[in-house]
Each structure stands twice: as structure tokens, then as C-alpha cells.
Enzyme design. Structure first.
Site, PDB file in Angstrom:
ATOM      1  N   TYR A   5      -2.105  -1.110  10.308  1.00  0.00           N
ATOM      2  CA  TYR A   5      -2.173  -1.212   8.924  1.00  0.00           C
ATOM      3  C   TYR A   5      -0.853  -0.959   8.280  1.00  0.00           C
ATOM      4  O   TYR A   5      -0.168  -1.380   7.536  1.00  0.00           O
ATOM      5  CB  TYR A   5      -3.291  -0.579   8.356  1.00  0.00           C
ATOM      6  CG  TYR A   5      -3.719  -0.941   6.708  1.00  0.00           C
ATOM      7  CD1 TYR A   5      -4.122  -2.020   6.433  1.00  0.00           C
ATOM      8  CD2 TYR A   5      -3.151   0.098   5.958  1.00  0.00           C
ATOM      9  CE1 TYR A   5      -4.371  -2.195   4.933  1.00  0.00           C
ATOM     10  CE2 TYR A   5      -3.231  -0.282   4.413  1.00  0.00           C
ATOM     11  CZ  TYR A   5      -3.851  -1.363   4.079  1.00  0.00           C
ATOM     12  OH  TYR A   5      -4.035  -1.331   2.791  1.00  0.00           O
ATOM     13  N   SER A  51       0.891  -1.274  -0.079  1.00  0.00           N
ATOM     14  CA  SER A  51      -0.009  -0.091   0.159  1.00  0.00           C
ATOM     15  C   SER A  51       0.969   1.293   0.044  1.00  0.00           C
ATOM     16  O   SER A  51       1.954   1.154   0.259  1.00  0.00           O
ATOM     17  CB  SER A  51      -0.590   0.017   1.180  1.00  0.00           C
ATOM     18  OG  SER A  51      -1.328   1.144   1.535  1.00  0.00           O
TER      19      SER A  51
HETATM   20  P1  NDP Z   1     -11.386  -6.455   1.213  1.00  0.00           P
HETATM   21  O1  NDP Z   1     -11.813  -5.930   2.698  1.00  0.00           O
HETATM   22  O2  NDP Z   1     -12.565  -6.218   0.081  1.00  0.00           O
HETATM   23  O3  NDP Z   1     -10.917  -7.891   1.079  1.00  0.00           O
HETATM   24  C1  NDP Z   1     -10.084  -8.381   1.978  1.00  0.00           C
HETATM   25  C2  NDP Z   1     -10.162  -9.869   1.997  1.00  0.00           C
HETATM   26  O4  NDP Z   1      -9.292 -10.686   3.086  1.00  0.00           O
HETATM   27  C3  NDP Z   1     -11.620 -10.448   2.252  1.00  0.00           C
HETATM   28  O5  NDP Z   1     -11.709 -11.475   1.271  1.00  0.00           O
HETATM   29  C4  NDP Z   1     -11.611 -11.012   3.681  1.00  0.00           C
HETATM   30  O6  NDP Z   1     -12.389 -12.194   3.780  1.00  0.00           O
HETATM   31  C5  NDP Z   1      -9.941 -11.422   3.708  1.00  0.00           C
HETATM   32  N1  NDP Z   1      -9.775 -11.537   5.227  1.00  0.00           N
HETATM   33  C6  NDP Z   1      -9.795 -10.654   6.084  1.00  0.00           C
HETATM   34  N2  NDP Z   1      -9.277 -11.087   7.335  1.00  0.00           N
HETATM   35  C7  NDP Z   1      -9.154 -12.410   7.129  1.00  0.00           C
HETATM   36  C8  NDP Z   1      -8.840 -13.545   7.836  1.00  0.00           C
HETATM   37  N3  NDP Z   1      -8.785 -13.382   9.248  1.00  0.00           N
HETATM   38  N4  NDP Z   1      -8.756 -14.806   7.399  1.00  0.00           N
HETATM   39  C9  NDP Z   1      -8.847 -14.883   5.981  1.00  0.00           C
HETATM   40  N5  NDP Z   1      -9.133 -13.744   5.229  1.00  0.00           N
HETATM   41  C10 NDP Z   1      -9.277 -12.751   5.605  1.00  0.00           C
HETATM   42  O7  NDP Z   1     -10.051  -5.627   0.838  1.00  0.00           O
HETATM   43  P2  NDP Z   1      -9.409  -5.222  -0.645  1.00  0.00           P
HETATM   44  O8  NDP Z   1      -9.747  -6.340  -1.601  1.00  0.00           O
HETATM   45  O9  NDP Z   1      -9.536  -3.789  -0.691  1.00  0.00           O
HETATM   46  O10 NDP Z   1      -7.776  -5.474  -0.177  1.00  0.00           O
HETATM   47  C11 NDP Z   1      -7.196  -6.562  -0.542  1.00  0.00           C
HETATM   48  C12 NDP Z   1      -5.452  -6.208  -0.599  1.00  0.00           C
HETATM   49  O11 NDP Z   1      -5.132  -5.115  -1.094  1.00  0.00           O
HETATM   50  C13 NDP Z   1      -5.158  -6.076   1.068  1.00  0.00           C
HETATM   51  O12 NDP Z   1      -4.119  -6.511   1.593  1.00  0.00           O
HETATM   52  C14 NDP Z   1      -5.273  -4.663   1.124  1.00  0.00           C
HETATM   53  O13 NDP Z   1      -4.434  -4.212   2.355  1.00  0.00           O
HETATM   54  C15 NDP Z   1      -4.778  -4.248  -0.145  1.00  0.00           C
HETATM   55  N6  NDP Z   1      -4.874  -2.661  -0.565  1.00  0.00           N
HETATM   56  C16 NDP Z   1      -6.203  -2.629  -0.891  1.00  0.00           C
HETATM   57  C17 NDP Z   1      -6.467  -1.096  -1.480  1.00  0.00           C
HETATM   58  C18 NDP Z   1      -8.020  -0.407  -1.826  1.00  0.00           C
HETATM   59  O14 NDP Z   1      -7.772   0.694  -2.145  1.00  0.00           O
HETATM   60  N7  NDP Z   1      -8.679  -1.416  -1.974  1.00  0.00           N
HETATM   61  C19 NDP Z   1      -5.216  -0.126  -1.570  1.00  0.00           C
HETATM   62  C20 NDP Z   1      -3.874  -0.591  -1.119  1.00  0.00           C
HETATM   63  C21 NDP Z   1      -3.889  -1.802  -0.901  1.00  0.00           C
HETATM   64  P3  NDP Z   1     -13.961 -11.928   4.353  1.00  0.00           P
HETATM   65  O15 NDP Z   1     -14.475 -11.014   3.100  1.00  0.00           O
HETATM   66  O16 NDP Z   1     -14.594 -12.992   4.536  1.00  0.00           O
HETATM   67  O17 NDP Z   1     -14.006 -10.959   5.515  1.00  0.00           O
END
Ligand code: NDP
Length: 247
Positions: A166, A153
């Protein structure tokens, strides 16, 4: 990378595990990998979401995907080894691993941050990546030019107020990826890279910026090309890189 066009059979007979594959960026990446022929393992904590992605992949006529319900908040290494054993016994050799799952945690200053939330974010965003990588490395090394992708990020390279665990977890992710890339150069042909997705329309982004117009952001589908590029076996020389998905 900008002009990159993936071959139709890019990932045919490749097994790739994507964490956090039930929603957001992980879901879009998993579907894109399946579209290009991969046998995708969808790891996440919510069974319904993973099943829905499996059905979407099946309905599109792509190779069947497999859900693995797993809570990355577990710090029990034996649980991670069990996932590795399941993969080793049931799939083609594991070719790729995408560390995508993540938690935002609180948007508070260090002085106000909940110690419990801090520990959970560090577990899911950092420690779980180490544990899963540690368990899967022997499988990944068996391939020629396998690929591991970490997700960072903007706050992974520049600290910013009120981003708490984070921010620190993304600095640690950058460090883990650099460390592993340097080590694997001596040990295997495995490629280790980091993607910064940029601002993407997902639940996490909405949680971080509740007042933002979601339609001002790109969709998860619009950032998958970088994930395909780094999974492409022809890009064998690319390791230890940090790539911005929206540049
Ligand atoms: P979302 O919140 O949409 O998705 C996150 C995913 O991680 C979900 O599928 C969630 O599952 C899963 N997750 C969270 N906790 C756990 C756990 N304990 N065990 C297993 N799975 C888990 O986020 P994004 O798609 O936005 O993020 C994806 C990645 O991209 C992350 O690493 C984020 O930091 C990074 N990112 C995103 C940005 C953005 O603008 N969106 C910008 C920069 C980085 P569930 O849905 O079941 O909770």
C-alpha cells in the site's frame, strides 16, 4: 480552497468517471459530482454497490449515473480500451477522471508480506491507474481544462513500517501524477492533481485500524469539497499539486 463554494451548475453536462464509486470516499465523491450536475460513470467491481449508488443519485433527482462493473485487478489493456470506447460512444466528452479505487493489502513487514497480495495491490493501486489513464487520455484531452485526480495517502510521502505494498503503491501514485502533470503541460490543458484524503471513516480505514473509534473520524462527505474544487474548470492553472483534503 478553504473558502471555496462550488457553483450550483459547476459540473452541468460534464461526464466524470470515478473508480471505486460503490463505497467509501468514491461513493461520496460520485454523489457530490452528480449533485453539481455531472453525468457520473461509476466504475467498480461489485455490481450491487454501484446499482445502489445509481439509485441514490436518481432518488435525489440528480442526472442519471451509469454503472460500469470492472475489476481493476485485470492487467489486460484491451479491457481498459473497451471501457474507453464505451464512454466515447455513449457520453458527453469525458471531462474528469478520479482514480480513487484502492486496496489496503496486508499490514505486515516486507519480510512477511505475501507476494500474491503484493502483486494484487500494485495492480489495483498502480498499474490499473496507468492502464485506465492511457486508454482515456485521448478522450480527456479533447476538453478544455479537463481534470484527473489521483488519491494518495500520508504513507505516499513517508514510508512507515508494516504498510507494505500500500505504501509503495502510494509513492508510485505520487510519481505517476507528477510525471503526467509535467507531460500534459506540454501537450494539453488537462490538469493532473493528487488528493490526500486524510483519516476518513470507511471500510478500508476500519481494516487498517480495527481498534480505532470510527466516530473520531470525518465522514466521506466531509472531504468531497477538495474533489469538487479540483474538478472546477475555473481552476485552470492548478496542476501538479498535492492537496490535503482535511487542511
Ligand atoms: P473503501 O475500501 O471504502 O473503498 C475502496 C473502493 O475501491 C471500493 O469501492 C472497492 O470496491 C474499490 N475497489 C477495490 N478493489 C477494486 C478492484 N479490484 N476493482 C475495482 N474496484 C475496486 O476505501 P476508501 O474509500 O477509504 O478509499 C478510497 C481511496 O482513498 C483509496 O485509494 C485509499 O487508499 C484512499 N485513502 C483513504 C483513507 C481513509 O482514511 N479512508 C486515507 C488515505 C487514503 P468494493 O467495495 O466493491 O470492494
Amino acid at each position: 480552497m478553504k473558502n471555496y463554494i462550488p457553483k450550483n451548475d459547476l459540473l452541468k453536462n460534464r461526464t466524470i468517471l470515478v473508480t471505486g464509486a460503490g463505497a467509501g470516499i468514491g461513493k461520496a465523491v460520485a454523489i457530490a459530482y452528480a449533485k453539481y450536475g455531472a453525468q457520473v460513470i461509476l466504475l467498480g467491481r461489485t455490481a450491487d454497490k454501484l446499482q445502489a449508488v445509481c439509485h441514490q443519485i436518481q432518488a435525489a433527482g440528480y442526472p442519471a449515473a451509469t454503472p460500469v462493473v470492472f475489476d481493476l485487478n485485470s492487467n489486460c489493456y484491451a479491457d481498459y480500451v473497451a471501457v474507453a470506447t464505451q464512454i466515447e460512444n455513449n457520453f458527453y466528452p469525458l471531462y474528469g477522471l478520479v482514480h480513487n479505487a484502492g486496496l489496503l493489502g496486508e499490514r505486515k513487514s516486507v519480510g512477511e508480506y505475501s507476494p500474491e497480495v503484493w502483486a494484487e495491490v500494485m495492480q489495483v493501486n498502480v498499474n490499473a491507474q496507468f492502464l485506465l489513464t492511457r486508454a482515456l487520455l485521448p478522450l480527456l484531452r479533447k476538453n478544455e481544462n479537463g481534470s484527473v485526480i489521483f488519491t494518495s495517502s500520508n504513507v505516499g510521502i513517508q514510508g512507515r513500517a508494516n504498510w507494505g505494498a500500500y505504501c509503495v503503491s502510494k509513492f508510485a501514485t505520487e510519481g505517476l501524477a507528477q510525471l503526467l502533470a509535467d507531460e500534459e503541460k506540454q501537450l494539453s490543458s488537462l490538469r493532473i492533481n493528487t488528493i490526500n484524503p486524510g483519516r476518513v471513516r470507511t471500510a478500508m480505514r476500519a481494516q487498517a485500524y480495527p481498534d480505532e473509534d470510527p466516530m473520531s473520524l470525518v465522514s466521506p462527505q466531509e472531504v468531497v469539497l477538495t474533489y469538487l474544487y479540483l474538478m472546477d474548470g475555473d481552476n485552470s492553472g492548478i496542476t501538479g499539486q498535492r492537496i490535503n483534503a482535511q487542511n
